[in-house]
Structure formats: structure tokens, C-alpha cells
Design a protein around this motif. Structure first.
Motif, PDB file in Angstrom:
ATOM      1  N   GLY A 108       0.815  -1.208   0.000  1.00 31.90           N
ATOM      2  CA  GLY A 108       0.000   0.000   0.000  1.00 31.90           C
ATOM      3  C   GLY A 108       0.844   1.251   0.000  1.00 31.90           C
ATOM      4  O   GLY A 108       1.828   1.344  -0.752  1.00 31.90           O
ATOM      5  N   ALA A 109       0.487   2.216   0.831  1.00 28.94           N
ATOM      6  CA  ALA A 109       1.186   3.500   0.852  1.00 28.94           C
ATOM      7  C   ALA A 109       2.686   3.295   1.033  1.00 28.94           C
ATOM      8  O   ALA A 109       3.123   2.536   1.901  1.00 28.94           O
ATOM      9  N   GLY A 110       3.451   3.970   0.182  1.00 30.50           N
ATOM     10  CA  GLY A 110       4.898   3.819   0.232  1.00 30.50           C
ATOM     11  C   GLY A 110       5.549   4.623  -0.868  1.00 30.50           C
ATOM     12  O   GLY A 110       4.897   5.454  -1.508  1.00 30.50           O
ATOM     13  N   PRO A 111       6.817   4.386  -1.107  1.00 32.05           N
ATOM     14  CA  PRO A 111       7.541   5.154  -2.125  1.00 32.05           C
ATOM     15  C   PRO A 111       6.857   5.168  -3.485  1.00 32.05           C
ATOM     16  O   PRO A 111       6.198   4.194  -3.866  1.00 32.05           O
ATOM     17  N   ALA A 112       7.016   6.286  -4.191  1.00 32.92           N
ATOM     18  CA  ALA A 112       6.445   6.480  -5.521  1.00 32.92           C
ATOM     19  C   ALA A 112       4.938   6.220  -5.488  1.00 32.92           C
ATOM     20  O   ALA A 112       4.242   6.796  -4.664  1.00 32.92           O
ATOM     21  N   TYR A 113       4.447   5.311  -6.348  1.00 34.51           N
ATOM     22  CA  TYR A 113       3.013   5.064  -6.386  1.00 34.51           C
ATOM     23  C   TYR A 113       2.571   3.988  -5.411  1.00 34.51           C
ATOM     24  O   TYR A 113       1.438   3.502  -5.487  1.00 34.51           O
ATOM     25  N   GLY A 114       3.454   3.626  -4.492  1.00 35.98           N
ATOM     26  CA  GLY A 114       3.075   2.707  -3.432  1.00 35.98           C
ATOM     27  C   GLY A 114       3.825   1.394  -3.478  1.00 35.98           C
ATOM     28  O   GLY A 114       4.362   0.985  -4.509  1.00 35.98           O
ATOM     29  N   LEU A 115       3.902   0.758  -2.336  1.00 37.20           N
ATOM     30  CA  LEU A 115       4.539  -0.549  -2.202  1.00 37.20           C
ATOM     31  C   LEU A 115       3.593  -1.616  -2.726  1.00 37.20           C
ATOM     32  O   LEU A 115       2.476  -1.754  -2.239  1.00 37.20           O
ATOM     33  N   PHE A 116       4.041  -2.371  -3.721  1.00 34.90           N
ATOM     34  CA  PHE A 116       3.174  -3.394  -4.311  1.00 34.90           C
ATOM     35  C   PHE A 116       2.710  -4.380  -3.235  1.00 34.90           C
ATOM     36  O   PHE A 116       3.532  -4.959  -2.524  1.00 34.90           O
ATOM     37  N   PRO A 117       1.408  -4.593  -3.119  1.00 36.58           N
ATOM     38  CA  PRO A 117       0.904  -5.537  -2.118  1.00 36.58           C
ATOM     39  C   PRO A 117       1.102  -6.980  -2.564  1.00 36.58           C
ATOM     40  O   PRO A 117       1.054  -7.291  -3.765  1.00 36.58           O
ATOM     41  N   VAL A 118       1.340  -7.851  -1.592  1.00 37.78           N
ATOM     42  CA  VAL A 118       1.378  -9.280  -1.869  1.00 37.78           C
ATOM     43  C   VAL A 118       0.054  -9.862  -1.396  1.00 37.78           C
ATOM     44  O   VAL A 118      -0.374  -9.623  -0.268  1.00 37.78           O
TER      45      VAL A 118
END
Length: 226
Positions: A70-80
Motif C-alpha cells: 500500500g502506501a509507500g515510495p512512488a506510487y506505493g509498495l506493491f501488495p502481496v
């Protein structure tokens, strides 16, 4: 036991998302400041059993104590996520990673420099063609040869895509091999090879530093008065 490095991080992200300048943080429209629920230990064990590899410690701890993405660097941390009984990472370009090869060591070397030099020398030039259609055909054929070298699947064995920066630029987390736990930049779309992100002292950026540095910077913008 809670990993101390992640204490309060989820709450800080939520506070930043509620801040007056939250919409000004780069990539916020993509992740919308949503942090997915953390994985349970059972889910993490299932994920690692499926991929056949133990994830880097700081990342696996993040999955357990902060969120699955979710929320994270750039457009977000890819969820697993578990989809139809199988675990996978989801996001723009996540499918570039071969999940069946995560236990293979990420390679130390890039493409053969001589081969790249030869390919670059063979790149068609528009002035060498009488018709633009012929040039277009030639450059398309050259692009296919170039991409076959730069985007060869074995070049990203042992790694997952964890975020995208837009315009087909992405970042990878190395899962296996001597670079395990580090973050690499992928601007191959712009003919720039894979390179590790580096700290100010020249050491490779690891997942925990990558995420917390983003959060500190995001807070400065998000919590500032409009």
C-alpha cells in the motif's frame, strides 16, 4: 515480538495521509495512503513455502508488523496477496518478476558490455534510409534485439518488483544472492541498466531505509500547512 524499527510506522503513515498537504506527496493518488492489513505468521509461512525462499528480514518483518503493501515510495509498495489460492505481488509491472525463480541468486553482472557496445553501434539512423517506413521497420527490429538482451528473464531472477515510478520506471527488491535485501532501480525503458540505489556513503539502500526515508520525506510535505 514487534520489530522495533516498525513501531508506530503504520500510525505515522495514516497521520501523514490525513495531513493538509497529503495530496501533494508524489504518488499519493496511486496508493491513496491506504496500508493493507499485515500478513499473519501463517500467511507469511505459506508465501515463503510457495516461493521456496525466506524473504529479507526487514521486508518480512514489515509484512508482519506494518502491512502487506500500500502506501509507500512512488506510487506505493506493491501488495502481496493470495489470489485463487496462490500468492503474488500486484502492481504495474509486478508480473516482470518470475516467482518460480526467487530462490535463484540475483546475478552480479549485467549484460556483456561488448555485446551492448556492438548492439548500440548497430542502431539504425534515420539519415541512412530513404523512406521513413524502412527506418521504422529497422528500428523496430533493433529494439527487439536490444530488449532481448536488457530484459532477459535471468537478469532479474531472485528479485521482485515492489513499486513503479511512472513511465515504466520501477524498483526491485532483491530476494536471493549476494545483493539480498537491497533495492535496485530499473530504468531500462530509457536504455539505462539496472543499478542499486545507494546511500550517501555509497552503501546499498536496504528495504527498511528505503521505506523509512520515504516516510520522513512524505511527512514533511503531508503535514505542512497548504
Amino acid at each position: 515480538m514487534t520489530d522495533q524499527r516498525w513501531v508506530g510506522v503504520r500510525q505515522r503513515v495514516e497521520a501523514a495521509g490525513a495531513g493538509p498537504g497529503s495530496s501533494k506527496v508524489f504518488g499519493a493518488p496511486g496508493h491513496k495512503w491506504v496500508v493493507e492489513e499485515p500478513l499473519t505468521r501463517g500467511e507469511l509461512a505459506e508465501l515463503e513455502a510457495q516461493t521456496g525462499v525466506r524473504l529479507p528480514e526487514d521486508y518480512r518483518s514489515f509484512l508482519l508488523h506494518v502491512g502487506a503493501g500500500g502506501a509507500g515510495p512512488a506510487y506505493g509498495l506493491f501488495p502481496v496477496r493470495r489470489v485463487q489460492g496462490r500468492w503474488r505481488w500486484e502492481g504495474d509491472g509486478a508480473d516482470l518478476a518470475d516467482l518460480s525463480r526467487l530462490a535463484e541468486p540475483f546475478p552480479d553482472q549485467g549484460p556483456d558490455p561488448q555485446r551492448l557496445t556492438e548492439l548500440l553501434a548497430q542502431r539504425p539512423q534515420e539519415e541512412d534510409f530513404d523512406a521513413i517506413e524502412d527506418f521504422d521497420d529497422a528500428i523496430e527490429a533493433w529494439d527487439e534485439r536490444w530488449e532481448a538482451v536488457m530484459f532477459a528473464p535471468e537478469r532479474t531472477a531472485g528479485a521482485i518488483v515492489i513499486c513503479h515510478l511512472g513511465c515504466a520506471q520501477r524498483e526491485w527488491l532483491i530476494i536471493s544472492g549476494s545483493h539480498r535485501g537491497t533495492i535496485w532501480s530499473d530504468c531500462r525503458v530509457d536504455d539505462v541498466d539496472l543499478v542499486p540505489l545507494l546511500n550517501e556513503d555509497g552503501t546499498p539502500v536496504r528495504f527498511d531505509r528505503w521505506y523509512t526515508d520515504w516516510l520522513k520525506t512524505a511527512e514533511c510535505t503531508a503535514l505542512s500547512a497548504p
